[in-house]
Design an enzyme around this catalytic site. Sequence first.
Site, PDB file in Angstrom:
ATOM      1  CG  HIS A 104      -2.477   0.737   0.939  1.00 27.49           C
ATOM      2  ND1 HIS A 104      -3.410   0.411   1.754  1.00 27.49           N
ATOM      3  CD2 HIS A 104      -2.638   1.432   0.013  1.00 27.49           C
ATOM      4  CE1 HIS A 104      -4.556   1.023   1.123  1.00 27.49           C
ATOM      5  NE2 HIS A 104      -3.966   1.702  -0.108  1.00 27.49           N
ATOM      6  CG  ASP A 127      -5.983  -0.444   4.641  1.00 22.27           C
ATOM      7  OD1 ASP A 127      -5.963  -1.783   5.479  1.00 22.27           O
ATOM      8  OD2 ASP A 127      -5.291  -0.030   3.891  1.00 22.27           O
ATOM      9  CG  HIS A 129      -3.867  -2.136   8.761  1.00 25.35           C
ATOM     10  ND1 HIS A 129      -4.170  -3.292   7.547  1.00 25.35           N
ATOM     11  CD2 HIS A 129      -3.694  -2.993   9.832  1.00 25.35           C
ATOM     12  CE1 HIS A 129      -3.755  -4.302   8.202  1.00 25.35           C
ATOM     13  NE2 HIS A 129      -3.495  -4.482   9.409  1.00 25.35           N
ATOM     14  CG  ASP A 131      -2.510   2.144   5.511  1.00 23.56           C
ATOM     15  OD1 ASP A 131      -1.973   1.306   6.359  1.00 23.56           O
ATOM     16  OD2 ASP A 131      -2.923   1.662   4.306  1.00 23.56           O
ATOM     17  CG  HIS A 144       2.880  -1.706   4.252  1.00 20.03           C
ATOM     18  ND1 HIS A 144       2.065  -2.965   4.180  1.00 20.03           N
ATOM     19  CD2 HIS A 144       3.207  -1.452   5.656  1.00 20.03           C
ATOM     20  CE1 HIS A 144       2.408  -3.759   5.100  1.00 20.03           C
ATOM     21  NE2 HIS A 144       3.065  -2.866   6.054  1.00 20.03           N
ATOM     22  CG  ASP A 231      -4.857  -3.307   2.185  1.00 19.99           C
ATOM     23  OD1 ASP A 231      -4.680  -4.393   2.016  1.00 19.99           O
ATOM     24  OD2 ASP A 231      -3.785  -2.668   2.828  1.00 19.99           O
ATOM     25  CG  ASP A 233      -5.463  -5.163   4.981  1.00 24.18           C
ATOM     26  OD1 ASP A 233      -6.255  -4.628   4.935  1.00 24.18           O
ATOM     27  OD2 ASP A 233      -4.087  -4.966   5.205  1.00 24.18           O
ATOM     28  CD  GLU A 276      -0.146  -4.282   1.427  1.00 23.63           C
ATOM     29  OE1 GLU A 276       0.050  -5.368   1.447  1.00 23.63           O
ATOM     30  OE2 GLU A 276       0.320  -3.308   1.850  1.00 23.63           O
TER      31      GLU A 276
END
Length: 304
Positions: A104, A127, A129, A131, A144, A231, A233, A276
């Site tokens: 990412h 996402d 996360h 980030d 990332h 992303d 994930d 990702e």
Amino acid sequence: MEKDKQRQGITIVGVPMDLGADRRGVDMGPSAIRYASVQEKLSMLGFDVKDIGNLQVPTPETYDAGENQLKYLSEITSVSEELTQILDDIVSDGRFPLVLGGDHSIAIGTVAGVAKRRQRLGLIWFDAHGDLNTADTSPTGNIHGMPLAVSLGIGHPDLVNIGGFAPKVHPENIVVIGARSLDEGERQLIRDKGIRVFTMHDIDRMGMGRVIEESIAIVTDGTDGVHLSLDLDGMDPKDAPGVGTPVPGGISYRESHLAMEMLSNAGILTSAEFVEVNPILDRKNCTAEAAVALIGSVFGEKIL
């Protein structure tokens, strides 16, 4: 996509970046997504698709990671500058940029590139996360985990000033969807900047439909373009196991499609990236296939 450009040309560019993450294999993500027939999917939907191949990205074996809190800073900066120019060229040609990652950290360059010709960019960050780390808050030093902060103008000057301007986006025009793993420094930045984050709790409570309706209102308020940074994930690991930092309890396959379908129906997207995908950690390329299915929904594929 914008409703008046329903058959606008799409330009695909791959960024086989794995310098921003600890786990190897994500550099093969663009190939995995291509193998899952992304170009064929888009062509079938009636788009003029041009794949310009991959950027040349250094491999970790040939470079020193450098500063522990900003690993591979120089190399990631260089690739990001090149990606910024490529994306700017695609946008200036009137085509829709579709970027395939790679980790990412590539979003540092994609967001810079698509923001250059916008007065004000809206940003959807799908996402697990945030980030939103910096060198001071990151527990790993992996870049990332920093691209959204960098896009806000927060972080190392080399990264923040890519493309020659900062910030690329403003906090009031950003939504994060699917968050369920945030570091303390990220939580504080979210509070300080007033960034709208739809956590998995919010999605469970509100439903994905309402989350996307509210997200669309935020990212289109006073903006002249919207970028989707997705992303894999963000999805639940049961549906997308081939990612470097899986977090249980994520967005389901069907919820993800609903989100993409609603964004397509709204006609607001002007660029997108899917990142990702790590085929080494995958099961029979199912994560790349999920990415291609979501790309299909973004570009108007329907069940009926």
